[in-house]
Design an enzyme around this catalytic site. Structure first.
Site, PDB file in Angstrom:
ATOM      1  N   ASP A  28      30.968  12.897  52.876  1.00 58.50           N
ATOM      2  CA  ASP A  28      31.984  13.514  52.023  1.00 58.50           C
ATOM      3  C   ASP A  28      33.238  13.771  52.858  1.00 58.50           C
ATOM      4  O   ASP A  28      33.178  14.431  53.894  1.00 58.50           O
ATOM      5  CB  ASP A  28      31.443  14.821  51.435  1.00 58.50           C
ATOM      6  CG  ASP A  28      32.253  15.295  50.239  1.00 58.50           C
ATOM      7  OD1 ASP A  28      33.503  15.240  50.297  1.00 58.50           O
ATOM      8  OD2 ASP A  28      31.635  15.724  49.247  1.00 58.50           O
ATOM      9  N   SER A  60      35.104  15.474  44.549  1.00 57.96           N
ATOM     10  CA  SER A  60      33.778  14.889  44.792  1.00 57.96           C
ATOM     11  C   SER A  60      32.992  14.661  43.508  1.00 57.96           C
ATOM     12  O   SER A  60      32.094  13.817  43.483  1.00 57.96           O
ATOM     13  CB  SER A  60      32.971  15.786  45.736  1.00 57.96           C
ATOM     14  OG  SER A  60      33.573  15.799  47.001  1.00 57.96           O
TER      15      SER A  60
HETATM   16 MG    MG Z   1      29.896  16.521  48.595  1.00 55.54          MG
HETATM   17 ZN    ZN Z   2      36.401  18.567  49.359  1.00 56.92          ZN
END
Ligand code: MG
Ligand code: ZN
Length: 361
Positions: A41, A82
């Site tokens: 991420d 996300s």
């Molecule tokens: Mg994430």
């Molecule tokens: Zn973020």
């Protein structure tokens, strides 16, 4: 011996007419039995190179021979979050920021994990955030908003996921509706595991690894090898399924270091994620039927490296924002079918490419 020979001959005569068809069906490259999708991420090229520099010039992910770039914009914004980023990868649909497994009109979309389940494969999710957080949630839940953590937790029970390991026990147990979903999970045949220590003892079956009440702590604060170990355990269990498996592993906190403009946090999370990558690549190399895809949902922090020293393992990091940026993110692929991940394409194509790799429609 003679009888067996005759039987064998007659069998080959019987099935002889089917042979050309069978040969035509056989793919020229090795069959893809398993897919491990790994999402860092907030992991842009600068995050990767920061980790590489601090590690004195190399990372496990360099073993991936095929590299592409993914365009991450969402249906509602030039800069994705996300939820939309995860949903684009998991369902092949661009959606609005904050969406979880639903399209731009909030209509639930089947995810690659659900397709894998439907096709008899084992499935798993591993993350260093809560398991109900946007990225893992996008693969299993269908909710209008990423903030609906307790609804997302309840969505886990609507699926037949085999293994999930991460934080977020509170979203299953300490809920506004006072339901205890861990009891339901237990009734559904899951081994409930509340610590990484106890996870070691689980060798097979369905596993709900809710190993932290909230998110896992940062690596810097003593998380240890939780991510690599949880990844290894998930593969150990999922690979017992003769039909193969789909596993998504998230290095969740590279993003959190970016939001904090904390280079140390970014690098320690990047290196932790890369250790998990090393474990997966070791399995994939031995297995030969596993496609590994390593990518990001977006970049975080607008990180740039304005100086550094590979020998000393030092970087000079500059952040340009405390949020995400729009830049394309890398895709690294290893194993059978990995050459399909070369080039520049939309994040939604990752879904299409995984479906194609598995031979799903
Ligand atoms: Mg994430
Ligand atoms: Zn973020």
């Amino acid at each position: 011996m003679k009888k067996i020979t005759i039987l064998f001959l007659s069998l080959s005569l019987l099935f002889g007419c089917n042979q050309p068809q069978k040969t035509a069906e056989k793919p020229s490259s090795p069959r893809i039995k398993n897919i491990v999708l790994m999402i860092g991420d907030g992991m842009g090229i600068a995050q990767v190179y920061a980790g590489m520099t601090v590690n004195h010039g190399s990372l496990n992910l360099e073993q991936c021979p095929n590299i592409g770039l993914s365009k991450t914009w969402s249906a509602s914004s030039y800069i994705t979050d996300s939820g939309a980023g995860g949903t684009a990868i998991s369902t092949g649909k661009k959606t609005y920021n904050g969406a979880i497994g639903v399209d731009a009109d909030t209509v639930p979309q089947k995810t690659i994990l659900e397709y894998a389940e439907e096709n008899g494969k084992a499935t798993g999710l591993v993350a260093t955030s809560t398991i109900t957080h946007a990225t893992p949630a996008s693969f299993i839940a269908h909710q209008k908003s990423r903030e609906m953590y307790e609804e997302i937790a309840a969505d886990f029970l609507k699926t037949d996921i085999d293994v999930f390991i991460g934080g977020g026990l509170n979203h299953f147990k300490d809920r506004k509706d006072s339901l205890d979903l861990t009891k339901t999970l237990q009734a559904d045949g899951y081994s409930l595991v509340y610590s990484m220590k106890d996870l070691e003892d689980v060798k097979k079956g369905k596993v709900a690894g809710l190993v932290y009440k909230e998110a896992a702590p940062p690596y810097e604060d003593g998380r240890g090898d939780m991510l690599p170990d949880a990844t290894t355990k998930a593969i150990e269990i999922l690979s017992q399924d003769s039909n193969g498996f789909f596993l998504m592993v998230e290095g969740s906190q590279i993003d959190w270091g970016g939001h904090k403009n904390d280079a140390e946090y970014v690098v320690t999370e990047m290196l932790d994620f890369d250790r998990a990558i090393g474990r997966v690549l070791d399995f994939a190399k031995a297995d030969g039927q596993t496609l590994v895809i390593i990518t990001a949902d977006h970049e975080t922090g607008g990180l740039s490296l304005t100086g550094g020293d590979i020998e000393k393992g030092e970087i000079e990091a500059v952040f340009t924002t405390d949020y995400h940026t729009s830049v394309m993110v890398p895709v690294y692929a290893f194993g059978p079918g990995s050459d399909d991940f070369r080039g520049i394409y939309e994040n939604t194509e990752l879904f299409q490419k995984m479906m194609k790799a598995f031979g799903f429609r």
